[in-house]
Design a protein around this motif. Structure first.
Motif, PDB file in Angstrom:
ATOM      1  N   TYR A  21       0.657  -1.274  -0.059  1.00 46.17           N
ATOM      2  CA  TYR A  21       0.095  -0.124   0.093  1.00 46.17           C
ATOM      3  C   TYR A  21       0.735   1.262   0.054  1.00 46.17           C
ATOM      4  N   GLU A  22       1.775   1.121   0.713  1.00 48.60           N
ATOM      5  CA  GLU A  22       2.725   2.716   1.040  1.00 48.60           C
ATOM      6  C   GLU A  22       3.628   2.642  -0.357  1.00 48.60           C
ATOM      7  N   ASP A  28       8.079   8.511  -1.348  1.00 49.09           N
ATOM      8  CA  ASP A  28       9.069   9.498  -0.556  1.00 49.09           C
ATOM      9  C   ASP A  28       8.630  11.090  -1.380  1.00 49.09           C
ATOM     10  N   LEU A  29       8.728  11.927  -0.641  1.00 56.53           N
ATOM     11  CA  LEU A  29       8.302  13.222  -1.289  1.00 56.53           C
ATOM     12  C   LEU A  29       9.547  13.831  -1.089  1.00 56.53           C
ATOM     13  N   SER A  44      12.073  12.072   8.622  1.00 54.19           N
ATOM     14  CA  SER A  44      11.605  10.679   8.783  1.00 54.19           C
ATOM     15  C   SER A  44      10.383  10.707   9.587  1.00 54.19           C
ATOM     16  N   TYR A  45       9.262  10.622   8.845  1.00 54.22           N
ATOM     17  CA  TYR A  45       8.219  10.546   9.760  1.00 54.22           C
ATOM     18  C   TYR A  45       6.666   9.719   9.000  1.00 54.22           C
ATOM     19  N   SER A  46       6.031  10.609   8.212  1.00 58.72           N
ATOM     20  CA  SER A  46       5.017  10.174   7.524  1.00 58.72           C
ATOM     21  C   SER A  46       4.706  10.856   6.183  1.00 58.72           C
ATOM     22  N   THR A  47       4.700  10.443   5.243  1.00 57.18           N
ATOM     23  CA  THR A  47       4.362  11.339   3.877  1.00 57.18           C
ATOM     24  C   THR A  47       2.925  11.384   3.850  1.00 57.18           C
ATOM     25  N   ASP A  79      13.103  17.006   2.176  1.00 51.20           N
ATOM     26  CA  ASP A  79      12.572  15.895   1.832  1.00 51.20           C
ATOM     27  C   ASP A  79      11.631  14.828   2.932  1.00 51.20           C
ATOM     28  N   VAL A  80      10.679  14.196   2.565  1.00 55.39           N
ATOM     29  CA  VAL A  80       9.877  13.634   3.744  1.00 55.39           C
ATOM     30  C   VAL A  80       9.996  11.992   3.346  1.00 55.39           C
ATOM     31  N   VAL A  81      10.244  10.957   4.323  1.00 55.18           N
ATOM     32  CA  VAL A  81       9.906   9.629   3.947  1.00 55.18           C
ATOM     33  C   VAL A  81       9.229   9.023   5.431  1.00 55.18           C
ATOM     34  N   ASN A  82       8.696   8.017   4.983  1.00 55.96           N
ATOM     35  CA  ASN A  82       8.035   7.098   6.015  1.00 55.96           C
ATOM     36  C   ASN A  82       8.920   6.651   7.039  1.00 55.96           C
TER      37      ASN A  82
END
Length: 388
Positions: A21-22, A28-29, A44-47, A79-82
């Motif tokens: 799903y992810e 990644d943003l 590093s948290y939640s896209t 940049d944002v990642v899960n």
């Protein structure tokens, strides 16, 4: 429960389904502000928090946006990642790696030179897991039911990252901060979270009649019913039938635990309730207290939400991270401790209870704002950047 909600629960419980799903919907943003800065931060948290727009189920969504905006204001590409899986981005290209979870551990493994700042929304992961497992063991000895689906445990690698990061910023008070210091974190900053405030919060507080709501309490949580002490609350109210306990949370997902507890008649289950709904407003007027016998939190936003929106007096453990001052009641992780507070409340005048409720409501409305959160966050980040 709707078919959609059942499907969501199934996906969350399956690592394979969640990863599929992810990989499709939560990629990644990269450079979310399309900035041209030379410096870069990996958050590093939640896209998911950046795809939902004005989402009000939890304040960590709006706080995520603030974190990204703060780093952008300090001159960083963001940049944002899960946090729940290793990232494929080049960690050596970042000046700062901020957040929690596996990418922080990955940064330690790869020995990148980036400044590593662990962002803790709860207590230290080792502390949280240990406390949760202790509750599991105690409950099994009483009910012979292994309630593994009602815990809040963490991958050990999250704890390693928290202990070895260059600095920690955690949501909570001195109690929360101490759980990181005890696990070897060297530089720990704490800050207050925000919450979703109703426009009619003060009106609700003024309208409360403690002659009628003084024997009703609200257990307000999400997942991890055992971790958050629902069983202890229920047993205390079972022994005090003149009191009523209302339960709000994702109870359908943990129905087996509720069946094992066997709820008495003075316990009412509402399931998930929107904070901005009329149902929540009615609960605010009906309940004089918010009760959370949790074994580990950062600073329980659920408690803030009820105190600030509903002028409920808190009955909480120190592990909730909420500073009650003179306008609340501290409990231990036991049925007896909760019962003792209920008996103590029975001896107090309604007028005194209301004055204390209004005082702690006013303080919470002022203290736990998104503006205050942003100010504390940027001050902490600046201090860390200066020191490191």
């Amino acid at each position: 429960m709707s078919i959609l909600n059942k499907l969501k629960i199934k996906v969350k419980k399956s690592t394979l389904l969640l990863n599929i799903y992810e990989s499709i919907f939560q990629r990644d943003l990269i450079n979310i502000f399309s900035s041209v800065y030379d410096k870069k931060v990996l958050f590093s948290y939640s896209t998911y928090h950046f795809r939902k727009g004005n989402y009000v189920k939890h304040s960590n969504y709006s706080e995520s946006l603030v974190i990204a905006e703060v780093f952008h204001s300090l001159g960083y590409k963001v940049d944002v990642v899960n946090n729940n899986r290793f990232t494929k981005v080049d960690l050596s290209s970042y000046d700062v790696i901020f957040g929690e979870g596996l990418p922080l551990y990955q940064a330690l493994q790869s020995e990148t030179n980036a400044l590593k700042i662990y962002y803790g929304t709860g207590s230290h992961p080792f502390h949280c897991s240990q406390q949760s497992i202790s509750r599991l063991i105690d409950f099994y000895r009483q009910k012979a039911f292994l309630a593994t689906g009602s815990l809040r445990t963490n991958d050990y690698r999250w704890g390693v990252a928290a202990s070895l990061a260059d600095a920690v910023i955690c949501i909570g008070n001195d109690v929360t901060r101490s759980t990181f210091k005890e696990q070897g974190a060297s530089s720990v900053y704490s800050l207050d979270p925000s919450f979703h405030a109703r426009e009619d919060a003060l009106t609700i507080g003024q309208s409360k009649d403690f002659d009628t709501c003084r024997r009703s309490a609200l257990w307000f949580g999400s997942y991890g019913l055992l971790h958050k002490g629902l069983d202890l609350a229920v047993e205390a109210f079972r022994e005090n039938p003149s009191w009523t306990l209302h339960i709000c949370g994702y109870t359908e997902a943990e129905k087996e635990l509720l069946d094992a507890i066997s709820l008495p008649e003075n316990v009412v289950v509402h399931g998930f309730v929107n904070v901005f709904s009329e149902e929540f407003k009615a609960l605010c007027l009906d309940c004089g207290f918010v009760l959370l016998p949790s074994c580990s939190e950062g600073l329980a936003t659920a408690v803030i939400t009820c105190v600030a929106n509903g002028a409920m007096l808190p009955i909480v453990t120190k592990e909730c991270g909420f500073d009650i001052g003179d306008n609340g009641f501290k409990i231990e992780l036991s049925k007896l401790s909760i019962t003792q507070v209920l008996h103590e409340v029975d001896k107090l005048e309604s007028e005194l209870l209301k004055s204390r409720a209004l005082a702690i409501q006013a303080d919470s409305l002022e203290r736990y704002s998104l503006d205050n959160y942003k100010t504390s966050l940027i001050n902490s980040i600046r201090d860390i950047l200066d020191e490191c």
